[in-house]
Design a protein around this motif. Structure first.
Motif, PDB file in Angstrom:
ATOM      1  N   LYS A  52       0.820  -1.208   0.000  1.00 56.78           N
ATOM      2  CA  LYS A  52       0.000   0.000   0.000  1.00 56.78           C
ATOM      3  C   LYS A  52       0.855   1.258   0.000  1.00 56.78           C
ATOM      4  CE  LYS A  52      -3.900  -2.013   2.468  1.00 56.78           C
ATOM      5  NZ  LYS A  52      -4.741  -1.903   3.656  1.00 56.78           N
ATOM      6  N   LEU A  53       2.070   1.149   0.525  1.00 55.62           N
ATOM      7  CA  LEU A  53       2.946   2.304   0.656  1.00 55.62           C
ATOM      8  C   LEU A  53       4.315   1.998   0.063  1.00 55.62           C
ATOM      9  CD1 LEU A  53       2.141   3.216   4.361  1.00 55.62           C
ATOM     10  CD2 LEU A  53       1.258   4.338   2.337  1.00 55.62           C
ATOM     11  N   PHE A  54       4.994   3.051  -0.385  1.00 55.29           N
ATOM     12  CA  PHE A  54       6.357   2.954  -0.884  1.00 55.29           C
ATOM     13  C   PHE A  54       7.255   3.866  -0.070  1.00 55.29           C
ATOM     14  CE2 PHE A  54       4.575   2.017  -5.313  1.00 55.29           C
ATOM     15  CZ  PHE A  54       4.780   0.655  -5.178  1.00 55.29           C
ATOM     16  N   ARG A  74       9.781  18.016  -5.868  1.00 50.76           N
ATOM     17  CA  ARG A  74       9.223  18.946  -4.887  1.00 50.76           C
ATOM     18  C   ARG A  74       7.804  18.540  -4.499  1.00 50.76           C
ATOM     19  NH1 ARG A  74       9.962  23.889  -7.603  1.00 50.76           N
ATOM     20  NH2 ARG A  74      12.216  23.696  -7.598  1.00 50.76           N
ATOM     21  N   HIS A  75       7.026  18.055  -5.468  1.00 53.08           N
ATOM     22  CA  HIS A  75       5.653  17.617  -5.184  1.00 53.08           C
ATOM     23  C   HIS A  75       5.643  16.403  -4.260  1.00 53.08           C
ATOM     24  CE1 HIS A  75       1.821  15.525  -5.994  1.00 53.08           C
ATOM     25  NE2 HIS A  75       1.353  16.762  -5.937  1.00 53.08           N
ATOM     26  N   LEU A  76       6.600  15.502  -4.456  1.00 49.68           N
ATOM     27  CA  LEU A  76       6.697  14.314  -3.592  1.00 49.68           C
ATOM     28  C   LEU A  76       7.447  14.601  -2.290  1.00 49.68           C
ATOM     29  CD1 LEU A  76       7.507  11.633  -6.293  1.00 49.68           C
ATOM     30  CD2 LEU A  76       5.343  12.007  -5.145  1.00 49.68           C
ATOM     31  N   THR A  93       0.521   8.419  -8.524  1.00 45.07           N
ATOM     32  CA  THR A  93       1.847   8.500  -7.909  1.00 45.07           C
ATOM     33  C   THR A  93       2.844   7.620  -8.652  1.00 45.07           C
ATOM     34  OG1 THR A  93       0.739   8.806  -5.790  1.00 45.07           O
ATOM     35  CG2 THR A  93       3.073   8.329  -5.720  1.00 45.07           C
ATOM     36  N   ASN A  94       2.404   6.444  -9.094  1.00 46.74           N
ATOM     37  CA  ASN A  94       3.300   5.547  -9.826  1.00 46.74           C
ATOM     38  C   ASN A  94       3.752   6.158 -11.147  1.00 46.74           C
ATOM     39  OD1 ASN A  94       3.098   3.699  -7.799  1.00 46.74           O
ATOM     40  ND2 ASN A  94       1.595   2.429  -8.832  1.00 46.74           N
TER      41      ASN A  94
END
Length: 179
Positions: A52-54, A74-76, A93-94
């Motif tokens: 579910k998370l990276f 910057r967004h991440l 996100t991917n």
């Protein structure tokens, strides 16, 4: 003769319109991501429970990268100040991670002892290999508690002030006897 020559030029101009070589055998994933397997007969491993998370770690510096990669970093929130962040495993996100895959290292987060609850948030540890461990506070055994109470209530026990006074007296008069 001129008509035949014009026909060949028309076909040449049409065949040159598409840009680049399109390699056959691409697997298209949701979000428009194309994956080219290393070997043509290679079967991809089916993942039944995707993470579910990276855990995303920046491995290259931000300085010197193009502005569109810097904007994604910057967004991440993994620009110059932060080196590691946690992101959700969503198609949006991917797709962003796919664009900057040469700048980052992606590790799926696993929960070997179950996902933490709201009470466990203060006791979680995320390791570099992606395992998220929940370390709860340890409770002492009842026998240890009873032994501690018996030790503290023992009348023969010397407290710290008595030990300090006795040590000082022995220091002042080294061969003057004991108790």
């Amino acid at each position: 003769m001129n008509k035949e020559l014009l026909k060949t030029f028309k076909t040449l101009s049409i065949s040159c319109r598409f840009k680049g070589y399109r390699h056959p055998g691409a697997v298209i994933y949701p979000g428009g991501i194309k994956y080219y397997p290393r070997f043509p007969n290679e079967k991809e491993q089916e993942i039944t429970n995707p993470s579910k998370l990276f855990r995303v770690e920046r491995i290259k510096p931000v300085k010197g990268t193009p502005w569109f990669y810097t904007k994604i970093l910057r967004h991440l929130k993994i620009d110059e100040d932060a080196r590691v962040t946690i992101v959700k495993n969503t198609p949006d996100t991917n797709a962003k991670l796919w664009k900057i895959k040469h700048l980052i290292k992606i590790t799926p987060i696993t929960f070997p002892y179950g996902e933490p609850t709201a009470e466990d948030i203060n006791h979680t540890i995320l390791k570099e290999n992606g395992t998220c461990l929940v370390t709860k506070t340890l409770q002492p055994h009842p026998e240890q508690v009873k032994a501690l109470e018996a030790f503290e209530s023992d009348p023969k026990k010397m407290d710290s002030t008595t030990i300090k006074k006795d040590s000082r007296r022995k220091w002042d008069v080294p061969f003057g006897g004991g108790f």
